[in-house]
Design an enzyme around this catalytic site. Sequence first.
Site, PDB file in Angstrom:
ATOM      1  N   GLY A  32      32.887  44.718  36.832  1.00 17.32           N
ATOM      2  CA  GLY A  32      34.218  44.154  37.072  1.00 17.32           C
ATOM      3  C   GLY A  32      35.204  45.179  37.609  1.00 17.32           C
ATOM      4  O   GLY A  32      36.386  45.179  37.223  1.00 17.32           O
TER       5      GLY A  32
ATOM      6  N   THR B 123      13.128  54.734  45.416  1.00 17.80           N
ATOM      7  CA  THR B 123      14.383  55.486  45.384  1.00 17.80           C
ATOM      8  C   THR B 123      15.444  54.643  44.692  1.00 17.80           C
ATOM      9  O   THR B 123      15.459  53.416  44.867  1.00 17.80           O
ATOM     10  CB  THR B 123      14.887  55.879  46.799  1.00 17.80           C
TER      11      THR B 123
ATOM     12  N   ASP C 164      18.449  54.628  45.469  1.00 11.22           N
ATOM     13  CA  ASP C 164      19.544  54.332  46.404  1.00 11.22           C
ATOM     14  C   ASP C 164      19.431  52.963  47.094  1.00 11.22           C
ATOM     15  O   ASP C 164      20.391  52.500  47.696  1.00 11.22           O
ATOM     16  CB  ASP C 164      19.610  55.406  47.498  1.00 11.22           C
TER      17      ASP C 164
ATOM     18  N   ASP D   7      18.060  52.428  49.816  1.00 15.93           N
ATOM     19  CA  ASP D   7      18.419  52.647  51.219  1.00 15.93           C
ATOM     20  C   ASP D   7      17.210  52.729  52.151  1.00 15.93           C
ATOM     21  O   ASP D   7      17.287  53.317  53.224  1.00 15.93           O
ATOM     22  CB  ASP D   7      19.277  53.926  51.347  1.00 15.93           C
TER      23      ASP D   7
ATOM     24  N   ASP E 208      12.719  56.753  53.032  1.00 14.80           N
ATOM     25  CA  ASP E 208      12.458  56.829  54.473  1.00 14.80           C
ATOM     26  C   ASP E 208      12.074  58.238  54.931  1.00 14.80           C
ATOM     27  O   ASP E 208      11.268  58.399  55.849  1.00 14.80           O
ATOM     28  CB  ASP E 208      13.686  56.333  55.260  1.00 14.80           C
TER      29      ASP E 208
ATOM     30  N   ARG F 235      23.407  58.414  47.993  1.00 15.66           N
ATOM     31  CA  ARG F 235      23.261  59.217  49.227  1.00 15.66           C
ATOM     32  C   ARG F 235      24.245  58.682  50.269  1.00 15.66           C
ATOM     33  O   ARG F 235      25.416  58.689  50.020  1.00 15.66           O
ATOM     34  CB  ARG F 235      21.802  59.192  49.704  1.00 15.66           C
TER      35      ARG F 235
ATOM     36  N   ARG G 203      11.233  68.120  47.327  1.00 12.94           N
ATOM     37  CA  ARG G 203      11.528  68.008  48.753  1.00 12.94           C
ATOM     38  C   ARG G 203      10.822  69.211  49.381  1.00 12.94           C
ATOM     39  O   ARG G 203      10.896  70.318  48.843  1.00 12.94           O
ATOM     40  CB  ARG G 203      13.028  68.010  48.989  1.00 12.94           C
TER      41      ARG G 203
ATOM     42  N   GLN H  55      21.804  58.792  36.170  1.00 11.46           N
ATOM     43  CA  GLN H  55      21.522  57.527  36.868  1.00 11.46           C
ATOM     44  C   GLN H  55      20.068  57.428  37.331  1.00 11.46           C
ATOM     45  O   GLN H  55      19.573  56.353  37.644  1.00 11.46           O
ATOM     46  CB  GLN H  55      22.403  57.390  38.124  1.00 11.46           C
TER      47      GLN H  55
ATOM     48  N   GLY I 195      13.781  62.261  45.801  1.00 17.57           N
ATOM     49  CA  GLY I 195      14.366  62.091  44.460  1.00 17.57           C
ATOM     50  C   GLY I 195      13.501  61.144  43.626  1.00 17.57           C
ATOM     51  O   GLY I 195      13.001  60.154  44.144  1.00 17.57           O
TER      52      GLY I 195
END
Length: 323
Positions: free
Chosen positions: A188, A128, A130, A132, A106, A174, A75, A255, A14
Site C-alpha cells: 500500500g 533472479t 529481479d 528482469d 540474461d 538492478r 560473477r 531480499q 546473483g
Amino acid sequence: MNKVKTIGVLTSGGDSPGMNAAIRAVVRTGIAKGMRVIGIRRGYNGLINGDMIEMNLRSVSDIIHRGGTVLYTARSPEFKTEEGLQKAVSVCKEMGIEGIAVIGGDGSFRGASDLSERGIPCVGIPGTIDNDVSSSESTIGFDTAINTVMQMVDKLRDTTESHDRCSVVEVMGRHAGYIALHAGIAVGATCILVPEVKVDIEKEVIPKLQRIHRTGKKHFIIIVAEGIGRVDEIAKLIEEKTGIESRPTILGHVQRGGSPTVQDRLMASEMGYYAVELLSKGIGNRVIAVKDNKIVDYDIHEALKMKKPFETKLYEIAHTISI
Ligand code: ADP
Ligand code: F6P
C-alpha cells in the site's frame, strides 16, 4: 536411450530463492533418464577451474526449502574472455560434459550462448529475484523476494505509523522496477518510484504527499527501486519540503535470502525438468521461460532480443489507488 550421457548444472549471477529446487530437479531428472549429472560450483568460474562434483540422488536431498544455492554462485569476468571460454570448453571435454543447465539471468544466458556456439549445448533457466529476464514472464526467486519485501515493510509500517513518519524504502531490482512495483502495491505504498517511469520528486511526489497529508493521513511508505536516487537524500528532501519526519531504509541483500515460496519451488521444479528434457536430446542454445503461465523454450538469441514490456497498467493501478 539418450544421446547424451553426462550433463552439468551451475548457478550464476546473483543467487535467488528457488535455485536449489531447480538444481534438485535437474539432478533428479538427469539421473532418472540414466545420465550422470555434474554440479559445477561458483558459476562459470567452476567451469574454468574444474571446481565440480558428481551429484547423486542424495546430494540434492533436503534442499528444496532452502534459499541460496548449494552450488554457490559467482560473477566471472574471466568467462567473458575468449581465453576463459576456451578453458571452460576444454574442462567440459575433459570431464565428458555434453550439455549444461545454466540457472541465472540474461547475463548468464549470454555466456550460455557463447558456450553453445563452441560445441557445449546449454539450456538457460531464469533464476533472479529481479524478474528482469527479457523472455520470461516470471523468474525463479521473484515471488519469494516480493513476499520478503512485503513482510519487512509491514513491520516497518508499524513504527512508521506510531511516529507519524514517512519511510522511504529502497528495494533491489538492478535496472528494473518489478520488485518495487509488485511489492509497492502489496504494502500500500503512497508512491512507487521505478526506473521505467521518470518522476520529478519535487514536482510530483512532494505535492502528492502534501495533498494526502491534508486529507488526514499521517504516515507514508514510499518504495524506491535501487538506482533511482539515494533514499537518504529523498527522505531529507521530503522532510524539508513537507515537514513530515522521514527516515530512509535500505532493505539490501536480505531480499535475496529465505525459504522459497510454493510458486518459486514449483516453477523451478518444472523448469529444471524441461531443461533436462532438451539437454538429454543434445539440444542446446535454448532458454526455458514462462509465457501465458505455461513453460516454453526459446532460442537463446531470440530470447535475448525480446523486450519485456513494463507493466504500465499495473503502474497506473498503483497510482490510482494510492491517493
Ligand atoms: P545475471 O545472469 O543475473 O544477468 P550477470 O549479468 O552478473 O548476472 O552475469 C553473470 C555471469 O554471466 C557473468 O559474471 C559472466 O560470467 C557471464 N556473462 C555475463 N554477460 C556475459 C556476456 N555478454 N558474454 C559472456 N558471458 C557473460
Ligand atoms: O541481480 C540480483 C541483484 O540482487 C540485484 O537486484 C542487485 O542490483 C544486484 O544483484 C546486487 O549484486 P551484489 O550481490 O553483487 O551486491
